[in-house]
Design a protein around this motif. Structure first.
Motif, short mmCIF file in Angstrom:
data_model
loop_
_atom_site.label_atom_id
_atom_site.label_comp_id
_atom_site.label_asym_id
_atom_site.label_seq_id
_atom_site.Cartn_x
_atom_site.Cartn_y
_atom_site.Cartn_z
N MET A 171 -25.58 -17.70 -24.73
CA MET A 171 -25.98 -17.66 -26.11
C MET A 171 -27.31 -18.42 -26.28
N ALA A 172 -27.42 -19.54 -25.61
CA ALA A 172 -28.65 -20.33 -25.71
C ALA A 172 -29.85 -19.54 -25.19
N SER A 173 -29.66 -18.78 -24.13
CA SER A 173 -30.73 -17.97 -23.58
C SER A 173 -31.19 -16.91 -24.59
N ALA A 174 -30.25 -16.28 -25.27
CA ALA A 174 -30.59 -15.27 -26.28
C ALA A 174 -31.33 -15.91 -27.45
N ALA A 221 -33.13 -18.68 -27.44
CA ALA A 221 -34.47 -19.09 -27.00
C ALA A 221 -35.39 -17.89 -26.84
N SER A 222 -34.88 -16.83 -26.25
CA SER A 222 -35.68 -15.63 -26.05
C SER A 222 -36.11 -15.02 -27.39
N ARG A 235 -35.59 -11.46 -34.69
CA ARG A 235 -34.55 -11.98 -35.60
C ARG A 235 -33.19 -11.89 -34.92
N PHE A 236 -32.61 -13.03 -34.62
CA PHE A 236 -31.27 -13.09 -34.05
C PHE A 236 -30.32 -13.30 -35.20
N GLY A 259 -32.24 -6.96 -23.49
CA GLY A 259 -31.71 -7.49 -22.24
C GLY A 259 -30.58 -8.49 -22.36
N PHE A 260 -29.93 -8.56 -23.51
CA PHE A 260 -28.81 -9.50 -23.67
C PHE A 260 -27.47 -8.85 -23.34
#
Length: 142
Positions: free
Chosen positions: A1-4, A6-7, A14-15, A65-66
Motif C-alpha cells: 500500500m505504501a508503494s502505491a 508513494a508512486s 489521484r489515489f 502497475g499496482f
C-alpha cells in the motif's frame, strides 16, 4: 500500500478512497478476484453497487502497475512487485485457483527471437501456467 501511495504522489495521480479500497481488497484476498467480487466488497464498504465503480478502480490499478489481470480466470490480483517494470508470469492452481506471481523475461526468450525474425513487434505478453500448487499436491490422496 505504501508503494502505491508513494508512486501516486510522485506521479501526480489521484489515489482515491475507492482505488485504495480496491487495492486493499486485492491485497487481503490472497487470491485472484473477479470484478464482481471486488464490487461486492466495495459495496459493503459503502462505495456503491454500480459495476463501473469496481471496473474503474481496477483499470486504474492495472494501468499503473499496482495490480494485474489474470486472463485465464478473468480476475485481478495485487502486484507482487509494484513500482518495478516487469512482465509477470502467473502460476494458477487448477484445484484451488490460487495464483502465484513469478518474474519472467519473454522479451529475451525464444518468443522474442521468433518475433524479431518474422518482423513482429511484441507489445504485450501474458504468461499463465496452469497446474497444481504445493498445498493441493500435499492434500491429494496417494
Amino acid at each position: 500500500m505504501a508503494s502505491a501511495e508513494a508512486s501516486c504522489a510522485d506521479d501526480g495521480l489521484r489515489f482515491t478512497p475507492v482505488r485504495r479500497a480496491a487495492l486493499e481488497i486485492l491485497l487481503g484476498g490472497h487470491k485472484a478476484m473477479g470484478a464482481y467480487a471486488v464490487l461486492e466488497r466495495l459495496r459493503e464498504l459503502g462505495f456503491g453497487s454500480q459495476p463501473a465503480v469496481a471496473y474503474r478502480a481496477l483499470d486504474f490499478l492495472v494501468s499503473h502497475g499496482f495490480a494485474h489481470k489474470v486472463e485465464r480466470l478473468n480476475a485481478f490480483i495485487a502486484c507482487a512487485a509494484p513500482g518495478h517494470d516487469h512482465t509477470p508470469a502467473f502460476m494458477i492452481c487448477r484445484v484451488c485457483d490460487t495464483v502465484a506471481e513469478a518474474p519472467s523475461a519473454p522479451a529475451r526468450g525464444a518468443l522474442a527471437r521468433e518475433a524479431e525474425a518474422s518482423g513482429f513487434v511484441i507489445e504485450r505478453t501474458v504468461i499463465e501456467a496452469e497446474g497444481v500448487c504445493p498445498s493441493c499436491t500435499k492434500a491429494a490422496p496417494e
